[in-house]
Design an enzyme around this catalytic site. Structure first.
Site, PDB file in Angstrom:
ATOM      1  N   ASP A 227       0.816  -1.207   0.000  1.00 19.72           N
ATOM      2  CA  ASP A 227       0.000   0.000   0.000  1.00 19.72           C
ATOM      3  C   ASP A 227       0.857   1.268   0.000  1.00 19.72           C
ATOM      4  O   ASP A 227       1.860   1.356   0.725  1.00 19.72           O
ATOM      5  CB  ASP A 227      -0.896  -0.011   1.248  1.00 19.72           C
ATOM      6  CG  ASP A 227      -1.746   1.227   1.382  1.00 19.72           C
ATOM      7  OD1 ASP A 227      -2.676   1.389   0.582  1.00 19.72           O
ATOM      8  OD2 ASP A 227      -1.456   2.046   2.286  1.00 19.72           O
ATOM      9  N   GLU A 301       1.171  -0.528  -5.011  1.00 19.35           N
ATOM     10  CA  GLU A 301       0.176   0.510  -5.273  1.00 19.35           C
ATOM     11  C   GLU A 301       0.884   1.858  -5.362  1.00 19.35           C
ATOM     12  O   GLU A 301       1.384   2.372  -4.362  1.00 19.35           O
ATOM     13  CB  GLU A 301      -0.872   0.560  -4.156  1.00 19.35           C
ATOM     14  CG  GLU A 301      -1.950   1.591  -4.444  1.00 19.35           C
ATOM     15  CD  GLU A 301      -2.529   2.247  -3.192  1.00 19.35           C
ATOM     16  OE1 GLU A 301      -3.682   2.708  -3.259  1.00 19.35           O
ATOM     17  OE2 GLU A 301      -1.828   2.312  -2.169  1.00 19.35           O
TER      18      GLU A 301
END
Length: 581
Positions: A227, A301
């Protein structure tokens, strides 16, 4: 002379094709599967508390297998106070109690292995929760954990008041700095106040996160989606006189000065050191592969310039992420875009990625409006054709196989900090991510079959009575059945190994050709509500008849229907997979 000329050519062609078939590149598991993102809080509730959980996911693995998916990626399921619904982690080594226990997680892994599904976890390395033991020890004066975070002195303004160290802004509005009296300094939080940034210039932090990676691999996971990875490092303040510098204004129009988009984030994102942390994580994953032969995958990401995104693949002999997420079909195009725009978005990633690396295609996730809402409900099948039949890895956010739409969530029911923090009951929907996170729709039963609770954590979307798994399983034609057919089709050699080219036949119609060993498929997607007769002979070696293999659910065409390649009729929003006869 003709015989002398053509016979060697024929032999050469046959030999060439024999070599092509014999020497198919060996593909790893992650190169041939579909990754299916599950937002655990919204997928399936096994205990009736209105919140999805791990046992709910385990109970639905049969469905995952049914639709042709071979790997699930779970959004964060670690212990958390849930201010940002799992992205604020208080214990990186534990399961969040609303989702179950470590035993439940182990049962999920065991059952997934039985049915042939890999499990990938969401790694959130940029920050912890402010309720974590690490942060609490930092506040208590523990030097080791104090140095886990990014601290800075405030500045005194002309009125004698303490102000944040600089103008850096949180992704969720307002200053990225929060003052703590316990230590007399500000800590950095690029996201919500409850998510203090970890200090990756501290080797202890790097090793701690390496240990988190090792812990979950040893629990049986097949990799990680990482993330917000491009936020790991801030600029080295020692290069700026010992103080973090202000970021310049972006000049974005219609953006408030307390909005993250009002600044150009040249000091808080995409710092060069970040890539090498990712390469080091890949080394750890490969250490485990050396032991047991199983490749662990890493997906990153990153919302950034394409030139920065592709750096995550690696550098020189350093390997990085196998799948640096390609968000171009989210960030660059939507329902208003032309076929030319969509072709450009597809070609961009293929152009910039290293030639020896795999592409990947992401069209939705838990942070963006659902595909059917962002594009058009009638385009669901066509978009799934694009995602699953382009060369590379396909990624599906739960519900895209059904054409789920955003649910309406009132201001009173809004819980997402991105929607709540601006404190704007009129415009909150501009920022809130709750609509794409509403519960999964399994059936026409109470709460769409998601939960037996009287109240679910977010309201179920309207219209679930007719838009759900049960209805689409029973229907003669449905998005679900198209998706399953696409998942099966992508296992053919043409889509595993074949070449690719695309055309925008006009401003509305995108087409692409996949070919391998004399087999040719054409995928055609009409992005607007206008009818056309298409000439597909613009593609090389596409002549004579084309047969329908698969069509979108509103199409009147059936499997096996034949059309002349230079005169293929296509209706508004229709999507087709055709095969050269």
């Amino acid at each position: 002379m003709r015989t002398i000329f053509f016979l060697p050519l024929l032999v050469a062609l046959c030999a060439s094709n024999a070599i092509e078939r014999k020497h198919k590149p060996k593909l790893d598991w992650w190169q041939t599967t579909i990754f299916y993102q599950i937002y655990p809080r919204s997928f399936a509730d096994s205990d009736g508390d209105g919140i999805g959980d791990l046992n709910g996911i385990t109970s639905k693995l049969g469905y995952i297998k049914e639709i042709g998916v071979g790997a699930i990626w779970l959004s964060p399921m670690f212990q958390s106070p849930m201010y940002d619904f799992g992205y604020d982690i208080s214990d990186f080594y534990a399961v969040h109690d609303e989702y179950g226990t470590m035993e439940d997680f182990e049962a999920l892994i065991a059952r997934a292995e039985q049915v042939g599904i890999k499990v990938v976890l969401d790694l959130v390395p940029n920050h912890s929760s402010n309720e974590s033991e690490w942060f609490q020890k930092a506040l208590q004066g523990d030097e080791k954990y104090y140095n886990y975070y990014v601290w800075e002195d405030g500045v005194i303004d002309e009125d004698g008041n303490m102000q944040p160290p600089n103008n850096w802004l949180s992704h969720f509005h307002d200053s990225a700095w929060e003052y703590k009296e316990e230590v007399g300094k500000y800590y950095l939080h690029q996201f919500v106040v409850g998510q203090p940034d970890l200090n990756y210039r501290n080797p202890d932090v790097v090793e701690e996160m390496n240990n988190v990676v090792r812990f979950w691999i040893e629990k049986g996971v097949a990799g990680f989606r990482v993330d917000a990875v491009n936020c790991l490092f801030e600029v080295d303040k020692n290069l700026w006189g010992g103080k973090y510098p202000d970021e310049p204004l972006s000049g974005a129009l219609g953006v408030a000065l307390n909005d993250h988009d009002s600044l150009e984030h040249i000091f808080t994102k995409d710092q060069n050191e970040t890539y090498y942390v990712v390469y080091d994580w890949r080394d750890i994953l490969d250490e485990y592969k050396a032991k047991d032969g199983l490749t662990r995958v890493m997906m990153t990401e990153v919302y950034a310039k394409i030139q920065d995104v592709v750096k995550y693949y690696g550098e020189g002999d350093r390997e990085g992420a196998q799948i640096p997420f390609n968000f171009d079909l989210i960030t660059d195009v939507d329902g208003s875009s032309s076929a030319n725009d969509i072709k450009r978005a597809i070609d961009k990633f293929l152009t910039y990625k290293p030639v020896d690396k795999d592409a990947n295609w992401v069209i939705g996730n838990h942070d963006n409006n659902r595909v059917a809402s962002r594009y058009h409900p009638e385009l669901v099948d066509g978009l799934n054709m694009i995602i699953l039949l382009l060369p590379g890895v396909g990624v599906t956010y739960m519900g895209e196989e059904l054409g789920l739409v955003d649910g309406y969530v009132s201001w009173e029911d809004t819980v997402d900090p991105a929607g709540c923090n601006p404190n704007d009951p009129i415009n909150y929907e501009k920022w809130s991510r709750d609509p794409e996170r509403t519960p999964f729709q399994w059936s026409a039963e109470k709460n769409a079959g998601f939960s037996t609770a009287d109240k679910t954590w977010l309201p179920v979307a309207e219209g679930y009575e007719t838009l759900n798994v049960e209805v689409q399983r029973a229907a003669e034609r449905s998005h679900l059945k198209v998706y399953k057919a696409l998942a099966a089709l992508r296992q053919e050699d043409v889509f595993r190994y074949g070449r690719y080219e695309s055309l925008a036949l006009n401003q509305d119609v995108l087409a692409f050709r996949r070919w391998y060993s004399h087999k040719i498929y054409i995928v055609v997607v009409n992005t607007k509500d206008s009818d056309y007769v298409l000439d597909l002979t613009y593609f090389e070696d596409v002549e004579d008849d084309l047969a329908v293999v698969l069509s979108s659910i509103e199409s009147e065409k059936k499997e096996g229907d034949k059309f002349k390649a230079n005169a293929v009729p296509i209706a508004g929003y229709e999507a087709l997979v055709l095969r050269k006869k």
